[in-house]
Design an enzyme around this catalytic site. Structure first.
Site, PDB file in Angstrom:
ATOM      1  N   THR A 197      -0.158   0.654  -3.472  1.00 59.13           N
ATOM      2  CA  THR A 197       0.042   0.174  -1.652  1.00 59.13           C
ATOM      3  C   THR A 197       1.734  -0.113  -1.860  1.00 59.13           C
ATOM      4  O   THR A 197       1.980  -0.192  -1.140  1.00 59.13           O
ATOM      5  CB  THR A 197      -1.096  -0.264  -0.909  1.00 59.13           C
ATOM      6  N   LYS A 238      -5.290  -5.912   0.650  1.00 59.27           N
ATOM      7  CA  LYS A 238      -3.847  -5.498   0.243  1.00 59.27           C
ATOM      8  C   LYS A 238      -2.960  -4.515   0.797  1.00 59.27           C
ATOM      9  O   LYS A 238      -1.152  -4.915   0.452  1.00 59.27           O
ATOM     10  CB  LYS A 238      -4.187  -4.743  -0.846  1.00 59.27           C
TER      11      LYS A 238
END
Length: 307
Positions: free
Chosen positions: A220, A163
């Site tokens: 994120t 990610k």
């Protein structure tokens, strides 16, 4: 009864966890390589060791501590990334040195600044040792940090690593002002790309859609508190990789992870187009605009085909 916890690595995340657990009533000691001394000295008389060092620091630390590790002392890994040399996750690196040690991984949407402020968050404690995962869940949860468990540490770590790459790509997209449609499409295809690595390493597909997968990706890849997202924004402005590090002044795991993922892809025959274009930009082989164009001009395919 509180735990005796040794936190190895006192960067933003390690320090945040140490402070939170101290407030919960645990007895916490910490070690950081920058402060000198040996982490070996912290191992005795502990109930739990937490590793929050950057991925690059895991192999030497595991090798140093392995011969001195007390029998039965569990380790909770909070490092996110893939090792560039061995192409493995953090708990796999630890397991190579601590064969009989109970291991778990902590991952999820954990922007350190928000956790430090006491804002609500949730994460996953992943371990094949169900009793350990449940113990840590009970002992380390509080009103602001809710912990869940799963039995898929490899998938949890793979999702937490990849990610960061997608967050760099999202920062590039926003930095180029490509709009909400482009970013949503990027994150959706990025999730599919994470799934290729997760499943290829032996992770469980459902982990991809949990807190360590989709949850961590959303946090994120959408917040300026994310170092990897900020890295992408700076790349879109024309900064080099080294210049982004100078401006962020903290560890950014996405670039190393992207390169490790491409090495894995070459070995396994995987297609990771977003990782590939992120590395092209990092290496200066393509401009951010060139990378977007390359992704948009790929051959058309069914949505559920491999990336």
């Amino acid at each position: 009864m509180g735990l005796r916890i040794a936190v190895l690595g006192l960067g933003a995340w390690g320090q945040t966890l140490a402070e939170r657990w101290q407030r919960q009533g645990h007895t916490v000691s910490g070690w950081s390589r920058r402060d000198g001394g040996s982490a070996v000295d912290l191992l005795s008389q502990q109930d739990l060791v937490v590793s929050a060092v950057a991925m690059a620091g895991v192999p030497p630390l595991a090798q140093e501590l392995g011969p001195h590790w007390p029998a039965g002392l569990p380790l909770l890994s909070c490092s996110k990334g893939l090792d560039l040399t061995q192409l493995t996750t953090a708990t796999q690196l630890w397991a190579a040195q601590l064969a009989s040690t109970p291991l778990a991984a902590l991952s999820g949407p954990n922007l350190a600044t928000e956790v430090q402020q006491g804002l609500p968050a949730a994460s996953v404690v992943a371990s094949v040792d169900e009793a350990l995962a449940q113990l840590l869940q009970q002992q380390l949860s509080d009103r602001a940090l809710r912990l869940y468990t799963n039995s898929d540490p490899i998938g949890t770590e793979a999702a937490g690593a990849l990610k960061n790459v997608m967050a760099v790509a999202a920062g590039i997209s926003d930095g180029l002002a490509l709009g909400a449609n482009a970013k949503a499409s990027l994150l959706c295809r990025g999730l599919a790309e994470i799934g290729v690595v997760l499943e290829g390493l032996g992770g469980v597909t459902s982990t991809l859609y949990g807190l360590a997968g989709l949850g961590d990706l959303l946090a994120t890849a959408t917040s300026r508190l994310s170092r990897n997202y900020r890295c992408g924004l700076l790349l879109a402005e024309g900064c080099s990789e080294e210049q982004t590090y100078d401006q962020i002044a903290a560890t950014v795991e996405g670039p190393r992870t992207a390169r490790a993922a491409l090495q894995l892809a070459a070995r396994q025959g995987w297609h990771l187009p977003i990782c590939e274009q992120v590395v092209q930009v990092l290496d200066g082989a393509a401009t951010p605009a060139d990378a977007v164009r390359a992704l948009m001009e790929r051959d058309l395919r069914p949505e559920w085909a491999q990336p």
